[in-house]
Design a protein around this motif. Structure first.
Motif, PDB file in Angstrom:
ATOM      1  N   GLY A 509       6.721  53.663  15.567  1.00 23.09           N
ATOM      2  CA  GLY A 509       7.633  52.625  15.105  1.00 23.09           C
ATOM      3  C   GLY A 509       9.001  52.818  15.750  1.00 23.09           C
ATOM      4  O   GLY A 509       9.190  53.667  16.634  1.00 23.09           O
ATOM      5  N   ASN A 510       9.950  52.017  15.339  1.00 21.88           N
ATOM      6  CA  ASN A 510      11.311  52.085  15.883  1.00 21.88           C
ATOM      7  C   ASN A 510      12.250  52.673  14.819  1.00 21.88           C
ATOM      8  O   ASN A 510      12.639  51.980  13.874  1.00 21.88           O
ATOM      9  CB  ASN A 510      11.784  50.690  16.281  1.00 21.88           C
ATOM     10  N   PRO A 511      12.553  53.979  14.944  1.00 22.71           N
ATOM     11  CA  PRO A 511      13.370  54.631  13.926  1.00 22.71           C
ATOM     12  C   PRO A 511      14.812  54.142  13.946  1.00 22.71           C
ATOM     13  O   PRO A 511      15.357  53.776  14.998  1.00 22.71           O
ATOM     14  CB  PRO A 511      13.280  56.114  14.299  1.00 22.71           C
ATOM     15  N   GLY A 512      15.418  54.157  12.773  1.00 23.88           N
ATOM     16  CA  GLY A 512      16.812  53.758  12.660  1.00 23.88           C
ATOM     17  C   GLY A 512      17.757  54.938  12.699  1.00 23.88           C
ATOM     18  O   GLY A 512      17.357  56.085  12.952  1.00 23.88           O
ATOM     19  N   ASP A 513      19.015  54.684  12.451  1.00 22.22           N
ATOM     20  CA  ASP A 513      20.046  55.725  12.538  1.00 22.22           C
ATOM     21  C   ASP A 513      19.782  56.872  11.579  1.00 22.22           C
ATOM     22  O   ASP A 513      19.888  58.049  11.956  1.00 22.22           O
ATOM     23  CB  ASP A 513      21.432  55.123  12.242  1.00 22.22           C
ATOM     24  N   GLU A 514      19.440  56.576  10.330  1.00 26.41           N
ATOM     25  CA  GLU A 514      19.272  57.614   9.335  1.00 26.41           C
ATOM     26  C   GLU A 514      18.092  58.524   9.667  1.00 26.41           C
ATOM     27  O   GLU A 514      18.180  59.751   9.532  1.00 26.41           O
ATOM     28  CB  GLU A 514      19.075  56.985   7.949  1.00 26.41           C
ATOM     29  N   ALA A 515      17.016  57.950  10.105  1.00 31.44           N
ATOM     30  CA  ALA A 515      15.843  58.754  10.454  1.00 31.44           C
ATOM     31  C   ALA A 515      16.131  59.627  11.669  1.00 31.44           C
ATOM     32  O   ALA A 515      15.699  60.795  11.727  1.00 31.44           O
ATOM     33  CB  ALA A 515      14.651  57.841  10.721  1.00 31.44           C
ATOM     34  N   LEU A 516      16.857  59.117  12.635  1.00 32.75           N
ATOM     35  CA  LEU A 516      17.202  59.901  13.816  1.00 32.75           C
ATOM     36  C   LEU A 516      18.123  61.058  13.456  1.00 32.75           C
ATOM     37  O   LEU A 516      17.923  62.197  13.905  1.00 32.75           O
ATOM     38  CB  LEU A 516      17.860  59.004  14.864  1.00 32.75           C
ATOM     39  N   ASN A 517      19.125  60.770  12.650  1.00 36.08           N
ATOM     40  CA  ASN A 517      20.059  61.839  12.248  1.00 36.08           C
ATOM     41  C   ASN A 517      19.343  62.915  11.418  1.00 36.08           C
ATOM     42  O   ASN A 517      19.636  64.104  11.561  1.00 36.08           O
ATOM     43  CB  ASN A 517      21.218  61.253  11.446  1.00 36.08           C
ATOM     44  N   ALA A 518      18.426  62.479  10.546  1.00 32.34           N
ATOM     45  CA  ALA A 518      17.675  63.454   9.747  1.00 32.34           C
ATOM     46  C   ALA A 518      16.773  64.305  10.629  1.00 32.34           C
ATOM     47  O   ALA A 518      16.587  65.506  10.387  1.00 32.34           O
ATOM     48  CB  ALA A 518      16.845  62.738   8.687  1.00 32.34           C
ATOM     49  N   THR A 519      16.214  63.730  11.668  1.00 32.65           N
ATOM     50  CA  THR A 519      15.348  64.470  12.585  1.00 32.65           C
ATOM     51  C   THR A 519      16.140  65.536  13.327  1.00 32.65           C
ATOM     52  O   THR A 519      15.640  66.640  13.581  1.00 32.65           O
ATOM     53  CB  THR A 519      14.685  63.499  13.575  1.00 32.65           C
ATOM     54  N   LEU A 520      17.354  65.200  13.685  1.00 32.68           N
ATOM     55  CA  LEU A 520      18.203  66.152  14.398  1.00 32.68           C
ATOM     56  C   LEU A 520      18.824  67.180  13.465  1.00 32.68           C
ATOM     57  O   LEU A 520      19.303  68.226  13.925  1.00 32.68           O
ATOM     58  CB  LEU A 520      19.313  65.400  15.146  1.00 32.68           C
ATOM     59  N   ASP A 521      18.812  66.917  12.160  1.00 30.57           N
ATOM     60  CA  ASP A 521      19.405  67.835  11.190  1.00 30.57           C
ATOM     61  C   ASP A 521      18.520  67.910   9.942  1.00 30.57           C
ATOM     62  O   ASP A 521      18.833  67.348   8.887  1.00 30.57           O
ATOM     63  CB  ASP A 521      20.812  67.343  10.822  1.00 30.57           C
ATOM     64  N   PRO A 522      17.378  68.580  10.017  1.00 27.96           N
ATOM     65  CA  PRO A 522      16.441  68.648   8.884  1.00 27.96           C
ATOM     66  C   PRO A 522      17.016  69.461   7.716  1.00 27.96           C
ATOM     67  O   PRO A 522      18.016  70.172   7.851  1.00 27.96           O
ATOM     68  CB  PRO A 522      15.208  69.330   9.482  1.00 27.96           C
ATOM     69  N   ASP A 523      16.335  69.357   6.584  1.00 28.71           N
ATOM     70  CA  ASP A 523      16.804  70.001   5.345  1.00 28.71           C
ATOM     71  C   ASP A 523      16.699  71.514   5.380  1.00 28.71           C
ATOM     72  O   ASP A 523      17.539  72.223   4.806  1.00 28.71           O
ATOM     73  CB  ASP A 523      16.014  69.436   4.163  1.00 28.71           C
ATOM     74  N   GLU A 524      15.627  72.081   5.951  1.00 25.35           N
ATOM     75  CA  GLU A 524      15.369  73.522   6.044  1.00 25.35           C
ATOM     76  C   GLU A 524      15.139  74.149   4.656  1.00 25.35           C
ATOM     77  O   GLU A 524      15.550  75.290   4.386  1.00 25.35           O
ATOM     78  CB  GLU A 524      16.526  74.251   6.757  1.00 25.35           C
ATOM     79  N   GLY A 525      14.509  73.364   3.779  1.00 25.79           N
ATOM     80  CA  GLY A 525      14.196  73.903   2.445  1.00 25.79           C
ATOM     81  C   GLY A 525      12.824  74.519   2.353  1.00 25.79           C
ATOM     82  O   GLY A 525      12.421  74.952   1.258  1.00 25.79           O
TER      83      GLY A 525
END
Length: 562
Positions: A509-525
């Motif tokens: 699919g075509n990811p948006g801004d939020e999904a891209l930013n989350a991919t570059l900065d995951p939670d690490e939980g």
């Protein structure tokens, strides 16, 4: 002045007379004038010369000689007038004056006039001589200085003066032949007027054309003031101009980002959609969604009522745009473009395949032959305005350019290795999975952590498999949330993450801004599993046992119709 000046009124000596300003002549008495003495001309008197060439020279006082140009002041007693002591000699052509004291001899005239041979020339017989004064009976009083003629002469020559001076004596205009003299033909009346004694007529009155012009100017001025006054009152207190109905001819109007309601109204008025800006702003203010009109290209009609225009513009579906939402697949984008551009279904898909190399994809985009659609993940989520004659290839190129610009801003090419990924394309692929599986933006960082943990080599729980239902749905072109375990295990497809290890060949699919930013900065939980029990909220767990409990809750809800 001469003796001929003793008429009803004095006649001033013309400055052009050759004897004007000569020495005063004292041999004759002045005549009391009807004007006050201070207004009488202080000029020297002189005699005329007549055809018999008899000369009259100036009489000088026995004891005093006056230079030329100096006025001679007579004794007061010399200014008395004795009636009947003057006679006009019609044969000799001159005047005899009697002694005012009865002696017959002027005491100031003891010195007799003497003629000299070859003396003064006859100044009245030459071609350029000024004509001699007329006898008293042929004279007219000098016009009053307050009259129109004198006023006209003070203003200087005008067109009427030039016309008069060109007339002849027969016209009565005192022209070149008249030369300012009175003659028998005018009955003793002077035909001339003006400073030089030349004949002139009274100044002409203003003609009718000038009066008409002035009247038109006044009427036009009054009309203009009235019109602008009416317009001002209409603008301030009257109802704004407005059309009625849904309009006629279609027209596309672009509303730019950041436009106020006034700017929108001006754009619509310039395009002929609404009749006035005020009508549009009032209609937008009265509509519940009038202040939320979005920028974009609107398919409107000319001559619409303001209310109809606002109603159309507050409906997002009426916008002449294609909106790519976050996570939207390319198949849905192609269908939307075909619909908006009124093209046959499948047209945009064929264009995307035919023009793939001309759409501006980055070099790292298409490096896997198993990719279903090389443009997947590069039609960036945004709203794209469509012009009337826009072609599918132009729109696709604009979308790719937007995605490429965004990826460069995020620096995904340099961050791929830091995330343990093989290429920038895999960054986009992870982001597309996060966007597809997450229920909301709060889920995206935890969802990215789940992907990275399942890709780790030490993952013995899922054996390096992602196991996302969204990958199967993408491969099948469906959106089924109830993918069975059996179906997932048996569906052999490169995009089936239950069947294959690792990521899919390309984005789903075509990811948006939020999904891209989350991919570059995951939670690490340390999250490994997730499930949405109620279909609204996603629950994340670290162990498989915790995950099984959530799965049982989900299945129970499904049986009870929850």
């Amino acid at each position: 002045m001469t003796e001929y000046g003793r008429g009803q009124a004095p006649e001033p000596w013309h400055p052009n007379d050759p004897l004007y300003g000569d020495q005063g002549w004292t041999g004759q008495h002045q005549v009391p004038s009807q004007y006050p003495q201070e207004q009488q001309p202080q000029q020297y008197e002189q005699y005329e010369q007549y055809p018999h060439q008899q000369q009259y020279v100036q009489q000088q006082h026995p004891q005093q000689q006056y230079p030329q140009g100096q006025q001679y002041q007579q004794h007061p007693q010399d200014q008395q007038y004795y009636g009947g002591q003057q006679a006009y000699d019609t044969q000799a052509g001159h005047v005899h004056a009697a002694d005012p004291y009865g002696g017959g001899v002027d005491p100031y005239a003891a010195q007799q006039p003497v003629g000299y041979p070859g003396g003064a020339p006859d100044l009245y017989s030459t071609a350029d001589a000024y004509p001699p004064p007329q006898p008293p009976g042929r004279r007219t009083p000098i016009p009053d200085p307050a009259t129109e003629w004198q006023q006209d002469d003070q203003d200087g020559p005008d067109a009427a003066d030039a016309e008069d001076e060109g007339r002849t004596a027969e016209d009565g205009g005192g022209g070149a032949e008249d030369d300012g003299r009175d003659g028998p033909h005018d009955g003793g009346r002077r035909s001339g007027r003006g400073k030089a004694g030349k004949g002139k007529k009274p100044k002409k009155r203003r003609n009718g054309v000038a009066c008409l012009f002035v009247a038109l100017v006044l009427v036009g001025g009054v009309g203009g003031v009235g019109y602008y006054g009416y317009s001002f009152l209409q603008d301030k207190f009257g109802e704004p101009a407005d059309f009625t109905g849904e309009g006629t001819d279609p027209v596309d109007v672009e509303i730019k980002a950041g436009s106020s309601l006034g700017a929108m109204g001006r754009a619509l008025k310039e395009a002929g959609v609404v009749a006035s800006v005020d009508a549009f702003t009032e209609a937008a203010g009265a509509h519940p969604k009038g202040t939320a009109i979005q920028p974009g290209v609107y398919p409107l009609r000319k001559g619409m009522s303001a209310a109809a225009a606002v109603e159309l513009m507050t409906d997002p579906s009426k916008l002449n745009v294609v909106t790519v939402t976050e996570g939207m697949r390319n198949a849905a984008v192609y269908a939307a473009v075909d619909k908006k551009l009124k093209l046959k279904p499948g047209t945009t898909l064929e264009v995307s395949k035919r023009e793939l190399k001309n759409l501006g994809l980055p070099a790292w985009a298409n490096n896997n032959p198993k990719i279903m659609d090389p443009l997947e993940g590069f039609l960036y989520p945004a709203r794209y305005d469509l012009t009337k004659d826009m072609k599918p290839e132009a729109l696709l190129k604009e979308m790719v350019a937007r995605a490429k610009q965004k990826y460069e801003e995020l620096g995904i090419e340099g961050k791929a290795k830091d995330l343990g990924l093989e290429s920038p394309l895999q960054v986009v692929t992870v982001a597309s999975m996060v966007n597809a599986e997450g229920m909301n933006h709060d889920d995206f960082r935890k969802m990215a952590e789940v992907v990275y943990n399942r890709l780790k080599p030490d993952n013995v729980v899922t054996n390096h498999k992602i196991e996302f239902d969204s990958t199967i749905n993408y491969a099948k072109g469906t959106s089924n949330i109830h993918v069975s375990r059996k179906e997932a295990k048996e569906f052999n497809h490169p995009y089936n993450t239950y069947f294959n290890d690792g990521l899919t060949p390309g984005p789903i699919g075509n990811p948006g801004d939020e999904a891209l930013n989350a991919t570059l900065d995951p939670d690490e939980g340390g999250w490994m599993f997730f499930v949405s029990v109620d279909g609204k909220k996603t629950s994340f767990t670290k162990t498989y046992d915790e995950h099984l409990k959530l799965v049982d809750e989900f299945n129970a809800r499904q049986k009870n119709g929850g």
